[in-house]
Write an enzyme that holds these catalytic residues in place. Structure first.
Site, PDB file in Angstrom:
ATOM      1  N   HIS B 268      20.129  51.679  35.405  1.00 48.81           N
ATOM      2  CA  HIS B 268      18.983  52.502  35.769  1.00 48.81           C
ATOM      3  C   HIS B 268      19.353  53.416  36.932  1.00 48.81           C
ATOM      4  O   HIS B 268      19.908  52.965  37.919  1.00 48.81           O
ATOM      5  CB  HIS B 268      17.831  51.566  36.158  1.00 48.81           C
ATOM      6  CG  HIS B 268      16.502  52.235  36.162  1.00 48.81           C
ATOM      7  ND1 HIS B 268      16.167  53.184  37.079  1.00 48.81           N
ATOM      8  CD2 HIS B 268      15.425  52.093  35.351  1.00 48.81           C
ATOM      9  CE1 HIS B 268      14.927  53.596  36.833  1.00 48.81           C
ATOM     10  NE2 HIS B 268      14.467  52.948  35.791  1.00 48.81           N
ATOM     11  N   SER B 286      10.744  53.226  40.580  1.00 52.00           N
ATOM     12  CA  SER B 286      10.318  53.669  39.235  1.00 52.00           C
ATOM     13  C   SER B 286      10.887  55.025  38.840  1.00 52.00           C
ATOM     14  O   SER B 286      10.993  55.952  39.635  1.00 52.00           O
ATOM     15  CB  SER B 286       8.799  53.728  39.182  1.00 52.00           C
ATOM     16  OG  SER B 286       8.390  54.324  37.983  1.00 52.00           O
ATOM     17  N   ARG B 332      17.917  58.125  31.255  1.00 53.63           N
ATOM     18  CA  ARG B 332      18.498  57.224  32.250  1.00 53.63           C
ATOM     19  C   ARG B 332      20.018  57.199  32.234  1.00 53.63           C
ATOM     20  O   ARG B 332      20.665  57.247  33.286  1.00 53.63           O
ATOM     21  CB  ARG B 332      17.990  55.798  32.009  1.00 53.63           C
ATOM     22  CG  ARG B 332      16.532  55.643  32.347  1.00 53.63           C
ATOM     23  CD  ARG B 332      16.027  54.248  32.010  1.00 53.63           C
ATOM     24  NE  ARG B 332      14.620  54.127  32.398  1.00 53.63           N
ATOM     25  CZ  ARG B 332      13.898  53.025  32.244  1.00 53.63           C
ATOM     26  NH1 ARG B 332      14.450  51.945  31.715  1.00 53.63           N
ATOM     27  NH2 ARG B 332      12.646  52.976  32.641  1.00 53.63           N
ATOM     28  N   HIS B 403      20.053  46.968  34.941  1.00 57.17           N
ATOM     29  CA  HIS B 403      18.611  46.787  34.880  1.00 57.17           C
ATOM     30  C   HIS B 403      18.158  45.998  33.649  1.00 57.17           C
ATOM     31  O   HIS B 403      17.239  45.197  33.712  1.00 57.17           O
ATOM     32  CB  HIS B 403      17.989  48.185  34.879  1.00 57.17           C
ATOM     33  CG  HIS B 403      16.516  48.204  34.721  1.00 57.17           C
ATOM     34  ND1 HIS B 403      15.676  47.541  35.597  1.00 57.17           N
ATOM     35  CD2 HIS B 403      15.707  48.797  33.819  1.00 57.17           C
ATOM     36  CE1 HIS B 403      14.427  47.739  35.209  1.00 57.17           C
ATOM     37  NE2 HIS B 403      14.423  48.480  34.137  1.00 57.17           N
ATOM     38  N   LEU B 443       8.240  45.815  27.639  1.00 57.14           N
ATOM     39  CA  LEU B 443       7.007  45.016  27.638  1.00 57.14           C
ATOM     40  C   LEU B 443       6.426  44.994  26.229  1.00 57.14           C
ATOM     41  O   LEU B 443       5.971  43.971  25.732  1.00 57.14           O
ATOM     42  CB  LEU B 443       6.000  45.612  28.627  1.00 57.14           C
ATOM     43  CG  LEU B 443       6.495  45.774  30.064  1.00 57.14           C
ATOM     44  CD1 LEU B 443       5.357  46.215  30.971  1.00 57.14           C
ATOM     45  CD2 LEU B 443       7.085  44.482  30.591  1.00 57.14           C
TER      46      LEU B 443
END
Lengths: 251, 639
Positions: B268, B286, B332, B403, B443
């Protein structure tokens, strides 16, 4: 800019739940002020291991202030001197060269010591188990937007839901009360329409579980609020009391 | 015991596969469900949601976690949000678009059918979570708010402040605790998995160590579910939690489960840089910060002035220069690689030279300090708490960090590994993110697997397999327990001079230098041989104080590092064999003329699945060919 400081540590050592504990003194001479508090303890532990001594046991995991696993009374304050900061986010720049730092576990009958600075906080899980949820099975839900919720209530619910379950509130309270923890969940769910259906039973069952776990009563010292690393405020306790009393009246 | 890779992708158009598959799957009638028991390892989004949903169906669930409470699993640290194709903003989103973006974002190395199903059930997740009382952000009208995230041109991300993972996890945890109160879930906290027990070819149990008493325990069940997360901690420093480990997945691999694409790791771009040798973990800032922050380094590498004293014309805003159309918002992997290139060229900033600036000066001038504080205040505060510098006053220093791991245990469409009865969910499996995961998709996948996939596919497994009645006195349990105990005794008896952390740091350095953001043949070969040497050293020179029968954090760490010392080699081997660049895997030998990642679809359009062949024996590489029938293969470009 980083610099190094010397600190003297007085740390609570206790082999297990049944044996009694005592303080031991340690000296660290080159602590970088950029270290987190737990990295300072890592440094101590690595030294102890090399010297064939047993390292200090402490709970920790995410090290970014959200999992709630870290604890520690630092110079008598839960999570140390900085406001709204968990121990893992506390940095050594908060201390001065030559400081003595006293490190103890959470102290509460409901949180027995496991070893050294680790405690058993499973009582919190049992309080949630008693009703800290909405009874909805997977697959039951309707479309998420069929139930508008005022932004104000959604935000208040979020403020309550931000609790990380670390137990600082209990550790700081002269009565070892778990009111702030329990109220944060009761309050979150009762602020939302989904949570209304079971609101009465929830308040009663969670309060009963809290009492049976051996947590004390609230006598408005507000130490919990002052020590909460997530800034959860006392108004949630008032809301839980209201829910609890009105549910008693309705019963 | 060579395994057969049958992905069991259902026939028919991609939109109908899951519906048809559910219909054709065997069912277990409600009265019979209570006769089946399931072990679930891990209580994060995948494990927690699976335990709750399976218990609601009537199965008898045993839930294991390493922390003192299931509420602490590392899913809790996810910040940004969760994707779904609700199209509430009316901006053109659809299940098809979410599917398309995820396949493309994964650089065409994921299985289409799984990704489509993920996109299909994503909307149900949002509904379920709202019903549980998850306090997602809302607009003034009381309806749910969305925000945008990298890799998508629509706003499809639902969020709860910067704590979305926490809120979703607590939702799953609470559902699970409700089942604990009903006696359908038994909790086993502070347990570490030491082995997976296979009886007559089927996963039937685990060996676990109680982290308080040191007891080595046997647990039997009719099926085992691993939801034990990723393996980013192989690099020592990562954004993972301290206890995150590969133990359960690695033991499964050594028992015959295929390990797919271990080299796919996500690094990340915006993390707080390392401050010194004492560093124990890294903290993410973030990705949303790149909406307003400008990335730069000094043009002159000798320029050691304070960043505020370096005038604009002497700064190199390198992302804006190299990628004029995407600028600071490149994906990223591209942002990370470019930061490394600048530091490698000696232009890195800060005390260590391993950082670049992320500057909000222009944004603050344009929008005012208050507007920036409203967007990023909590992140700026966290940054200041850690670094003692205010991003309002001077640029942030950022550097990439490990990450997420896209690789993991190979699973078929039913999320079952190559070992019958062993199912793998969430980050621990490999299936949905290909070679690069998009923001707000982890998620989504964890909850999709746990709430909406495994409840169907586990029933199918039980409905179509005869399971013999066994208990923990079975000889296989005996054998596995003995092996686990022997290993513990071995650790304790080495009596060397180096701590587990010391070995872990050495391994991390090898991995970061050679199997990190940029990889080449020579480096990977070097890594393999260095890791082999380090592993030998480890078994000769490890130092652990104390005994087994108590809390012994050093002993716990030793077991995890021992696994990482084996996994690291497999990652290097996988990276070596994959002589193409894709997503997070950048091979220097495979780049375009403009130094961008170049995929080789001709030779590498497959998942590499590794089969364990014995300690210190080269594992065998199998392939699952990937076909792209719905999203045409194209080369990504961000210029």
């Amino acid at each position: 800019m980083s610099k190094t400081i010397k600190v003297k540590l007085k740390i609570w050592r206790q082999k297990n739940r049944s044996e009694s504990g005592h303080f031991e003194d340690y000296q660290l001479d080159t602590v970088s002020t950029d270290m987190s508090f737990l990295e300072m303890l890592d440094t101590l532990n690595e030294k102890l291991v090399i010297d064939n001594k047993e390292p200090v046991a402490f709970d920790h995991d995410c090290r970014e202030g959200i999992c709630g696993m870290c604890s520690l009374m630092i110079n008598g304050q839960a999570h140390g001197p900085e406001k709204e900061t968990t121990t893992c986010q506390l940095h050594m720049r908060s201390f001065k060269d030559g400081d003595t730092i006293i490190i103890e576990p959470w102290r509460s009958k409901a949180f027995p010591v496991v070893k050294d600075l680790m405690t058993d906080r499973s009582a919190f899980d049992r309080v949630i188990e008693a009703g800290g949820y909405i009874s909805v099975n997977t697959g039951n839900a309707q479309d998420a937007n069929t139930l508008p919720i005022s932004k104000e209530n959604a935000d208040l619910a979020m403020d309550a839901a931000t609790c990380i379950g670390c137990g600082a509130c209990v550790a700081s309270c002269p009565n070892a009360s778990a009111m702030l923890f329990t109220a944060a969940k009761v309050s979150q769910l009762s602020l939302l329409p989904q949570g209304q259906v079971e609101a009465d039973e929830r308040a009663q069952n969670m309060v009963a579980a809290m009492d049976s776990e051996g947590f004390g009563n609230c006598s408005n010292h507000a130490e919990c609020e002052a020590s909460c690393p997530k800034g959860i405020n006392l108004s949630h306790i008032a809301r839980m009391n209201r829910d609890f009393l009105s549910s008693k009246i309705r019963k | 015991m060579a395994f057969k890779l049958d992905a069991k992708i259902p026939e028919g158009p991609i939109q109908d596969k899951w519906e048809q598959h559910k219909f054709k799957s065997k069912l277990v009638n409600p009265a019979n469900k209570r006769k089946y028991s399931v072990i679930v390892v891990g209580t994060g989004l995948a494990g927690g949601s699976a335990a709750a949903s399976l218990a609601e169906l009537g199965y008898d669930v045993k839930s294991f976690c390493i922390q003192d409470s299931p509420r602490r699993a590392h899913s809790i640290a996810a910040q940004g949000g969760i994707n779904a194709a609700k199209n509430y903003p009316n901006d053109g989103d659809s299940v098809w678009r979410l599917f398309y973006d995820t396949v493309k974002g994964g650089d065409y190395r994921a299985r289409e059918a799984n990704v489509y199903r993920l996109a299909q059930v994503a909307n149900n997740i949002i509904d379920q979570c709202v019903a549980q009382g998850v306090p997602f952000a809302r607009d003034y009208g009381g309806y749910l708010a969305n925000r945008s995230f990298g890799g998508a041109q629509v706003s499809r991300t639902f969020y709860a402040k910067g704590q979305t993972g926490q809120q979703l996890l607590l939702g799953a945890y609470q559902s699970m605790m409700r089942q604990v109160s009903k006696g359908k879930v038994s909790l086993y906290t502070r347990k570490e998995i030491l082995d997976i027990v296979i009886v007559n070819g089927k996963a039937r149990g685990i060996i676990a160590r109680d982290l308080v008493t040191g007891d080595v325990e046997r647990h039997v069940a009719d099926a085992v579910i691993l939801a034990s997360g990723g393996y980013g901690n192989v690099y020592y420093l990562s954004t993972n939690a301290m206890a995150s480990n590969v133990g359960a997945a690695w033991k499964a691999y050594k028992k015959g489960a295929g390990f797919a694409n271990p080299c796919y790791t996500q690094i990340h771009p915006t993390c707080i840089p390392v401050s010194g040798d004492h560093q124990s973990k890294l903290t993410l800032m973030s990705e949303s910060l790149r909406n307003d922050g400008r990335v730069w380094v000094p043009k002159n590498k000798e320029d050691k002035r304070h960043p505020n004293d370096i005038p604009a014309e002497e700064r190199d805003y390198y992302l804006e220069r190299i990628y004029p159309s995407f600028g600071n918002l490149v994906p990223r992997d591209v942002a990370s690689r470019n930061a490394k290139n600048q530091c490698d060229a000696g232009k890195g900033v800060g005390e260590t030279g391993l950082a670049v600036y992320l500057d909000f000066g222009d944004a603050i001038k344009r929008e005012g300090r208050d507007a920036i504080a409203a967007k990023y205040g909590n992140l700026f505060d966290m940054y200041q708490r850690i670094t003692d510098e205010s991003p309002y006053e001077q640029p942030m220093r950022i550097y990439p960090a490990v990450h997420y791991t896209m690789g993991g245990l190979w699973v078929d469409y039913n999320l079952m590994s190559t070992i019958p009865g062993l199912h793998v969910l969430g980050e621990a499996n490999f299936s949905d993110h290909g070679a690069n995961r998009l923001g707000a998709s982890a998620l989504m996948q964890g909850l999709a697997d746990g709430y909406f996939v495994i409840p169907y596919t586990l029933g199918h497994y039980f409905g179509s397999n005869e399971l013999e009645s066994i208990d923990t006195s079975h000889e296989e349990f005996e054998k596995c327990e003995k092996e686990a105990t022997d290993r513990i005794n071995k650790f304790l008896s080495i009596n060397g001079s180096r701590t587990a952390d010391d070995f872990h740091r050495s391994l991390g350095q090898i991995m970061w230098d050679n199997v990190g953001m940029s990889r080449n043949k020579a480096g990977l070969e070097k890594a393999i041989s260095e890791i082999q040497d380090l592993r030998q050293q480890f078994w000769k020179d490890l130092k652990i104080p104390g005994e087994n029968a108590q809390v012994n954090a050093e002993l716990e760490k030793a077991g995890r590092v021992a696994d990482f010392l084996e996994l690291g080699e497999l990652m290097a081997r996988d990276a070596l064999e994959r002589n193409e660049s894709c997503g997070g895997h950048f091979r220097e030998e495979s780049q375009t003329e403009e130094n961008e990642a170049k995929r080789d679809d001709e030779n590498y359009c497959h998942a590499a699945v590794w089969e364990f062949k014995g300690d210190n024996t080269t594992p065998e590489r199998h392939r699952e060919e990937l076909s792209f029938e719905n999203v045409p293969l194209t080369q990504r470009s961000y210029k």
